[in-house]
Write a protein that holds these residues in place. Structure first.
Motif, PDB file in Angstrom:
ATOM      1  N   ASP A  59       0.815  -1.224   0.000  1.00  0.00           N
ATOM      2  CA  ASP A  59       0.000   0.000   0.000  1.00  0.00           C
ATOM      3  C   ASP A  59       0.846   1.270   0.000  1.00  0.00           C
ATOM      4  O   ASP A  59       0.528   2.236  -0.701  1.00  0.00           O
ATOM      5  CB  ASP A  59      -0.936   0.003   1.216  1.00  0.00           C
ATOM      6  CG  ASP A  59      -2.071  -0.983   1.088  1.00  0.00           C
ATOM      7  OD1 ASP A  59      -2.725  -1.266   2.103  1.00  0.00           O
ATOM      8  OD2 ASP A  59      -2.303  -1.481  -0.038  1.00  0.00           O
ATOM      9  N   SER A  60       1.916   1.288   0.758  1.00  0.00           N
ATOM     10  CA  SER A  60       2.689   2.528   0.917  1.00  0.00           C
ATOM     11  C   SER A  60       3.501   2.895  -0.323  1.00  0.00           C
ATOM     12  O   SER A  60       4.014   4.017  -0.410  1.00  0.00           O
ATOM     13  CB  SER A  60       3.615   2.427   2.128  1.00  0.00           C
ATOM     14  OG  SER A  60       4.572   1.406   1.931  1.00  0.00           O
ATOM     15  N   VAL A  61       3.633   1.972  -1.296  1.00  0.00           N
ATOM     16  CA  VAL A  61       4.392   2.292  -2.508  1.00  0.00           C
ATOM     17  C   VAL A  61       3.485   2.425  -3.729  1.00  0.00           C
ATOM     18  O   VAL A  61       3.953   2.872  -4.787  1.00  0.00           O
ATOM     19  CB  VAL A  61       5.484   1.237  -2.794  1.00  0.00           C
ATOM     20  CG1 VAL A  61       6.348   1.000  -1.563  1.00  0.00           C
ATOM     21  CG2 VAL A  61       4.913  -0.062  -3.324  1.00  0.00           C
ATOM     22  N   ALA A  62       2.229   2.031  -3.604  1.00  0.00           N
ATOM     23  CA  ALA A  62       1.297   2.113  -4.736  1.00  0.00           C
ATOM     24  C   ALA A  62       1.207   3.556  -5.220  1.00  0.00           C
ATOM     25  O   ALA A  62       1.058   4.486  -4.416  1.00  0.00           O
ATOM     26  CB  ALA A  62      -0.074   1.600  -4.322  1.00  0.00           C
ATOM     27  N   GLY A  63       1.328   3.723  -6.531  1.00  0.00           N
ATOM     28  CA  GLY A  63       1.300   5.061  -7.117  1.00  0.00           C
ATOM     29  C   GLY A  63       2.672   5.694  -7.234  1.00  0.00           C
ATOM     30  O   GLY A  63       2.843   6.685  -7.953  1.00  0.00           O
ATOM     31  N   ARG A  64       3.655   5.143  -6.539  1.00  0.00           N
ATOM     32  CA  ARG A  64       5.031   5.667  -6.625  1.00  0.00           C
ATOM     33  C   ARG A  64       5.966   4.678  -7.300  1.00  0.00           C
ATOM     34  O   ARG A  64       6.932   5.080  -7.955  1.00  0.00           O
ATOM     35  CB  ARG A  64       5.569   5.999  -5.227  1.00  0.00           C
ATOM     36  CG  ARG A  64       4.762   7.030  -4.468  1.00  0.00           C
ATOM     37  CD  ARG A  64       5.454   7.445  -3.169  1.00  0.00           C
ATOM     38  NE  ARG A  64       5.574   6.342  -2.220  1.00  0.00           N
ATOM     39  CZ  ARG A  64       6.732   5.875  -1.747  1.00  0.00           C
ATOM     40  NH1 ARG A  64       7.867   6.424  -2.138  1.00  0.00           N
ATOM     41  NH2 ARG A  64       6.752   4.887  -0.873  1.00  0.00           N
TER      42      ARG A  64
END
Length: 118
Positions: A59-64
């Motif tokens: 979740d914390s890396v999604a989109g990056r």
């Protein structure tokens, strides 16, 4: 004998970008899922991104972060952008590979250090 060789780690400032690569070589019959994990000091190894039947991200890396594959080169990539200090870790690639005789094994790369710091 199968080897996974990673490259592309290094030191980057917060907000910067890096691209990791992991190439599989050796007696490869077929590759199933390829993925990236990371392990920060004092923490457990955690999944970052998986490319298999579907693509999944922590979740914390999604989109990056973006995982991609070049099947002709047996290579998986991890494009990382807008990096944060908490992304600092040793990054490992993992692959599910069948031998020429059809036996499936899980292989890990040696790891590449990613440090996000100003």
């Amino acid at each position: 004998q199968v080897q996974l060789v990673e490259s592309g780690g290094g030191l980057v400032q917060p907000g910067g970008s890096l691209r990791l690569s992991c190439a599989a070589s050796g007696s490869i019959g077929r590759i199933n899922a390829m993925s990236w994990y990371r392990q920060a000091p004092g923490k457990q190894r955690e999944m970052v991104a998986i490319s298999g039947i579907s693509t999944k991200y922590k979740d914390s890396v999604a989109g990056r972060f973006t995982i991609s594959r070049d099947n002709a080169k047996n290579t998986v990539y991890l494009e990382m952008s807008n990096l944060l200090p908490e992304d600092t870790a040793v990054y490992y690639c993992k692959a599910e590979i069948a031998s020429e005789y059809g036996q499936w094994f899980v292989y890990w790369g040696q790891g590449t250090q990613v440090t996000v710091s100003s």
